[in-house]
Design a protein around this motif. Sequence first.
Motif, PDB file in Angstrom:
ATOM      1  N   UNK A  20      23.601 101.546  27.820  1.00  0.00           N
ATOM      2  CA  UNK A  20      23.801 100.781  29.050  1.00  0.00           C
ATOM      3  C   UNK A  20      25.257 100.335  29.148  1.00  0.00           C
ATOM      4  N   UNK A  21      25.993 100.896  30.107  1.00  0.00           N
ATOM      5  CA  UNK A  21      27.343 100.411  30.392  1.00  0.00           C
ATOM      6  C   UNK A  21      28.412 101.085  29.553  1.00  0.00           C
ATOM      7  N   UNK A  22      29.626 101.139  30.117  1.00  0.00           N
ATOM      8  CA  UNK A  22      30.709 101.890  29.462  1.00  0.00           C
ATOM      9  C   UNK A  22      31.297 101.147  28.266  1.00  0.00           C
ATOM     10  N   UNK A  23      31.401  99.829  28.316  1.00  0.00           N
ATOM     11  CA  UNK A  23      31.988  99.091  27.187  1.00  0.00           C
ATOM     12  C   UNK A  23      31.098  99.196  25.956  1.00  0.00           C
ATOM     13  N   UNK A  24      29.802  99.094  26.162  1.00  0.00           N
ATOM     14  CA  UNK A  24      28.857  99.207  25.056  1.00  0.00           C
ATOM     15  C   UNK A  24      29.007 100.560  24.362  1.00  0.00           C
TER      16      UNK A  24
END
Lengths: 278, 278, 278
Positions: B105-109
């Motif tokens: 879930x999500x690019x930073x993760x």
Amino acid sequence: MITKEDIQNQMIQAVETVKRTNPMAGSITNTVTINFVANAQLAVGGSAAMVYLPDEGEFLAKAGGATYINVGTLLTIYEQTLPHTAKTLHDMEKPWVLDPVAVGIGSLRTQLLQQFKEYKPSVIRGNASEIIALAGLWELDGGTDVSNVRGVDSTDSVSTAKAAAVALAKWTGGAVAVSGKTDLITDGSVIAISHGGSHFMEKITGSGCSLGGVVAVYATATSPFIAALTATAVYNLAGARAGNKVDGPGSFQVQFLDELYKATAADIGNNPFEIEEV
Amino acid sequence: MITKEDIQNQMIQAVETVKRTNPMAGSITNTVTINFVANAQLAVGGSAAMVYLPDEGEFLAKAGGATYINVGTLLTIYEQTLPHTAKTLHDMEKPWVLDPVAVGIGSLRTQLLQQFKEYKPSVIRGNASEIIALAGLWELDGGTDVSNVRGVDSTDSVSTAKAAAVALAKWTGGAVAVSGKTDLITDGSVIAISHGGSHFMEKITGSGCSLGGVVAVYATATSPFIAALTATAVYNLAGARAGNKVDGPGSFQVQFLDELYKATAADIGNNPFEIEEV
Amino acid sequence: MITKEDIQNQMIQAVETVKRTNPMAGSITNTVTINFVANAQLAVGGSAAMVYLPDEGEFLAKAGGATYINVGTLLTIYEQTLPHTAKTLHDMEKPWVLDPVAVGIGSLRTQLLQQFKEYKPSVIRGNASEIIALAGLWELDGGTDVSNVRGVDSTDSVSTAKAAAVALAKWTGGAVAVSGKTDLITDGSVIAISHGGSHFMEKITGSGCSLGGVVAVYATATSPFIAALTATAVYNLAGARAGNKVDGPGSFQVQFLDELYKATAADIGNNPFEIEEV
């Protein structure tokens, strides 16, 4: 010197005022124990509100009867929020409570705690190591350069923080509460030693933080010294009562909130303490 | 192969060391369950401290016996804090536990979890879907490109994550714990299957996160494999005992913390598990 | 007008669907009560996931059956996250629940709540003061320019928010739930008044927030009006049952989660309410 009976009467009055008026004490506090802080404030009869942003801190400072600032889990925005809020409180001569959690860890925490020196918190609440380290940071008597703070825990006993507590209280003109097995509360001229509590208070997170929040609730209704002593007394009372009923920390926290709620003004005023001159 | 008795003796020793020394295990963890993580760490005898900022993460990495990193509710500052803290831990050869919550879930993760590959967490704890997805992200055996993670829940069974768990443990040289109805713990050469728990563990938030925090507490005192197995064992034991006493999830969480606190070293060593070679 | 029996049948169906399908409702919510929100969502049979970052908010909006947005403790990143997530939900015609906590405090909160007007939340849940203030902010009937919100508390009674609630529901085409001693739920043409609860609900933090999270769980399975009424009904039922068993707020929260979990579809459908035409 103020008599013990005078102090008890002021404590009882503070508790009754809070139960009657449901005063709001806003907080900027850490995310670990933020729920417990709010629930403890509600249990004693106060109202809670928590924020992170600069203009919201200012709003709460103005709207609340007192404010609680705890530097536990710092966010980057706190570089703006905390000095701005503390300055607002100081300029308006509104009571505020500082909890210098984990003083010594990280550069922002050190910077903020240094800035707070001039904004003179009405009450400073911490464990012995935190109180000694804050006095050191502010270059006051009784402080040390080297912090014995271990994470969020104290490695010093309450009595060793007496000189630092007195020096901090004299500087701020308010009060200091040192939490430990027995608790020391001083306004710089009188020292109260409050008894009670439970060994389970160290087995749950947030005993100290939520005590700070409850000090802020009472600070809406009385002097910093009486607020710090009253909050400490209800914590010692509720801790002892809850500790007698349970055999584990999960049940302790539940019973502790119940006992905070059930404690009467007379119960709190009669919780054991002694006073001495500095 | 190590015998079951050897493992049990090491588990008992780890529990006793923690109860005697009150070791500090710092955490960077999500705000949903941060209070439960701290209370669980305290209940088993450890000490907790939580932070968000880069230099504070470094401080805790150095000061603590082990560190817990959980990527649950990411803040923007984590782009700096998490790689910096993980690198510090790796460079100092300090044990650390990774909980790859909601991988995918999500690019930073995704970016952070990719960076962690080279910093080799001592223990990786997750549900089956998370373990499979992390192995996929790190291009190891048993992983898949497509994540079956649904929010924070697993849609795969523990046994399907066996190959991924073994591959991850071989890569890190540490251990992997896959949480589910029965739990699988491996160091890449031995697999332990631990039994117990309660259906209520899925009805409260933070069973998994707080288990990760407790693994970190034990990792201050023993090997990654024994730490992961010991923490899983006390969770299965406390979960089963608490589950037998309650009929709802509110009461379960209270009793669960009590049972974590009351579990003796012998109780934990004797909680049912089997071992097999990979 | 829809009959009371029709409404009850739809409520029962919604509860049963949720218990059977364990639907995911993601949240962006405040840190004070985030744990309680998740545990309440789990207790009624849903699944929870919480995030802060823009692309993660978008992910949850797409992955979940409904989403809960609570503006309680704003972070700076919310300037991006909240409008982006709300727009995604609106564009995809996915149900979402807005809790306009403390509307009026701070510039970012005002800006975000203004932006939400065009993204038309399916359900708006708040106390009377918040509902009146939001209607004022959106320049709808029944609103006022001057907010009576005190921190997070209401200073208005539920009945005074009736016109504002109806106007908001007509604007969004969804439903509005006003929480108080008795609760008012409306879709703009029908008003339901739901009874029950306990005085302890004001003595714990998060009764309102967690209700909003539970509305989102039911909104995955039924219309906004039925979702808001069903969630309010289970809160009134569980509150009354828990309140009868306890004498303090700590125990109340524990029992309340247990009762949320134990409430059957029939229990919830039969919790007292009346309906009237607008």
